[in-house]
Design a protein around this motif. Structure first.
Motif, PDB file in Angstrom:
ATOM      1  N   GLN A   1       0.986  -0.362  10.705  1.00  0.00           N
ATOM      2  CA  GLN A   1       0.974   1.092  10.546  1.00  0.00           C
ATOM      3  C   GLN A   1       1.996   1.760  11.448  1.00  0.00           C
ATOM      4  N   SER A   2       2.138   1.249  12.675  1.00  0.00           N
ATOM      5  CA  SER A   2       3.101   1.848  13.598  1.00  0.00           C
ATOM      6  C   SER A   2       4.517   1.697  13.077  1.00  0.00           C
TER       7      SER A   2
ATOM      8  N   ASP B   1       0.828  -1.200   0.000  1.00  0.00           N
ATOM      9  CA  ASP B   1       0.000   0.000   0.000  1.00  0.00           C
ATOM     10  C   ASP B   1       0.868   1.257   0.000  1.00  0.00           C
ATOM     11  N   ALA B   2       0.217   2.402  -0.007  1.00  0.00           N
ATOM     12  CA  ALA B   2       0.931   3.678  -0.135  1.00  0.00           C
ATOM     13  C   ALA B   2       1.832   3.959   1.059  1.00  0.00           C
ATOM     14  N   ALA B   3       1.541   3.361   2.211  1.00  0.00           N
ATOM     15  CA  ALA B   3       2.361   3.569   3.405  1.00  0.00           C
ATOM     16  C   ALA B   3       3.581   2.659   3.446  1.00  0.00           C
ATOM     17  N   GLY B   4       3.671   1.717   2.499  1.00  0.00           N
ATOM     18  CA  GLY B   4       4.797   0.792   2.499  1.00  0.00           C
ATOM     19  C   GLY B   4       4.529  -0.491   3.248  1.00  0.00           C
ATOM     20  N   ILE B   5       3.256  -0.752   3.578  1.00  0.00           N
ATOM     21  CA  ILE B   5       2.888  -2.009   4.232  1.00  0.00           C
ATOM     22  C   ILE B   5       2.701  -3.071   3.154  1.00  0.00           C
TER      23      ILE B   5
ATOM     24  N   ARG C   1       8.160  -0.977   4.060  1.00  0.00           N
ATOM     25  CA  ARG C   1       8.508  -0.582   5.433  1.00  0.00           C
ATOM     26  C   ARG C   1       8.295  -1.717   6.422  1.00  0.00           C
TER      27      ARG C   1
ATOM     28  N   ALA D   1       5.275   1.455   9.821  1.00  0.00           N
ATOM     29  CA  ALA D   1       5.362   2.277   8.620  1.00  0.00           C
ATOM     30  C   ALA D   1       5.582   3.749   8.949  1.00  0.00           C
ATOM     31  N   ALA D   2       5.179   4.169  10.148  1.00  0.00           N
ATOM     32  CA  ALA D   2       5.327   5.573  10.545  1.00  0.00           C
ATOM     33  C   ALA D   2       6.730   5.896  11.054  1.00  0.00           C
TER      34      ALA D   2
ATOM     35  N   TYR E   1      -2.959  -4.797  11.391  1.00  0.00           N
ATOM     36  CA  TYR E   1      -2.826  -3.595  10.573  1.00  0.00           C
ATOM     37  C   TYR E   1      -2.331  -2.410  11.400  1.00  0.00           C
ATOM     38  N   LYS E   2      -2.835  -2.250  12.611  1.00  0.00           N
ATOM     39  CA  LYS E   2      -2.381  -1.149  13.463  1.00  0.00           C
ATOM     40  C   LYS E   2      -0.897  -1.293  13.792  1.00  0.00           C
TER      41      LYS E   2
END
Length: 260
Positions: A199-200, A13-17, A53, A202-203, A195-196
């Motif tokens: 996301q952590s 995805d766009a966040a690198g996941i 990521r 990827a941030a 997923y959470k």
């Protein structure tokens, strides 16, 4: 980005996941030689993608993460072909252990034998509270090998001996209590939890994460004193990436805004 490969569906995805889903491995995601080869190829491609990521590993469906290696294939092996088979599975697990970014195993159900070794090669394991874990190899006439060797340092000698010598299953609650998994959550919350967590990751600064994963692997083969000394240079090298300056200045700016 979506990529369909033999026995592997890859989505970034766009966040690198990145999510790698095993395909065409049966309802229990069994590790046969074609499946192992397909997953190794997918991991090799992903490992060179700087946009990634964090990686989530999962099976197709929710009956299993991986319910083991292919017994029908193994039953026909001899000593020589058995070594080739297990070396291939070893290389698959090592591709995960040495993958350059954090790897999360999403475990909804059965996680057995070679499948548990595959999960142990991941950095973090999140399971549903219905999941079942076991190393039942002794019950089919073989020892648990390759990445079963990670178990003693992860869950201790006593728990490892019980699992490896009895071949009996443990449930998600015991797996969490023993440290085999990082979290056990209701099935309905599994995807959200994974997923959470992704996301952590990827941030965070991607170079810092890659450095930390590399250090974790190196520390496994070093004495404590050598690991401490080895990390001094890595700390200095981090400042060549620009990430410490970026994240530290953002932190200081937020503190100043809070005081204002």
């Amino acid at each position: 980005m979506n990529l369909s490969l033999p026995h592997a569906d890859v989505r970034i995805d766009a966040a690198g996941i990145a999510t790698l889903t095993m395909q065409d491995a049966g309802v229990l995601n069994i590790l046969s030689t074609p499946v192992i080869n397909g997953l190794r190829h997918a991991l090799s491609q992903l490992s060179h993608n700087k946009a990634v990521r964090v990686l989530v590993l999962r099976g197709a469906g929710d009956r299993a993460f991986v319910a083991g290696a292919d017994i029908a294939e193994m039953a026909a092996l001899d000593a020589s072909s058995a070594q080739r088979f297990i070396a291939n599975l070893r290389d698959l697990c090592n591709a995960v252990r040495h993958f350059p970014v954090p790897v999360i195993a999403r475990i909804p159900g059965w996680c057995l034998g070679g499948g548990l070794e595959f999960a142990l090669a991941c950095d973090l394991r999140i399971c549903a509270d219905e999941a079942q874990f076991g190393m039942p190899e002794v019950k089919v006439g073989i020892p648990s090998v390759i990445h079963a060797a990670l178990m003693p340092r992860l869950i201790g000698a006593a728990h490892s001996a019980w699992m490896l010598l009895t071949g009996e299953l443990i449930d998600a609650r015991r797996a969490q209590d023993w440290g085999l998994v990082n979290a056990a959550v209701p099935q309905a919350q599994l995807d959200e939890t994974v997923y959470k967590l992704a996301q952590s990751f990827a941030a965070l600064g991607p170079e810092a994460l890659r450095q930390q994963k590399k250090l974790l692997r190196r520390w496994e083969t070093m004495s404590v004193d050598d690991a401490i000394e080895d990390s001094v240079g890595e700390f200095g090298a981090a400042f060549n990436t620009g990430e410490p300056q970026k994240f530290m200045n953002e932190f200081l700016a937020s503190k100043r805004r809070g005081k204002g």
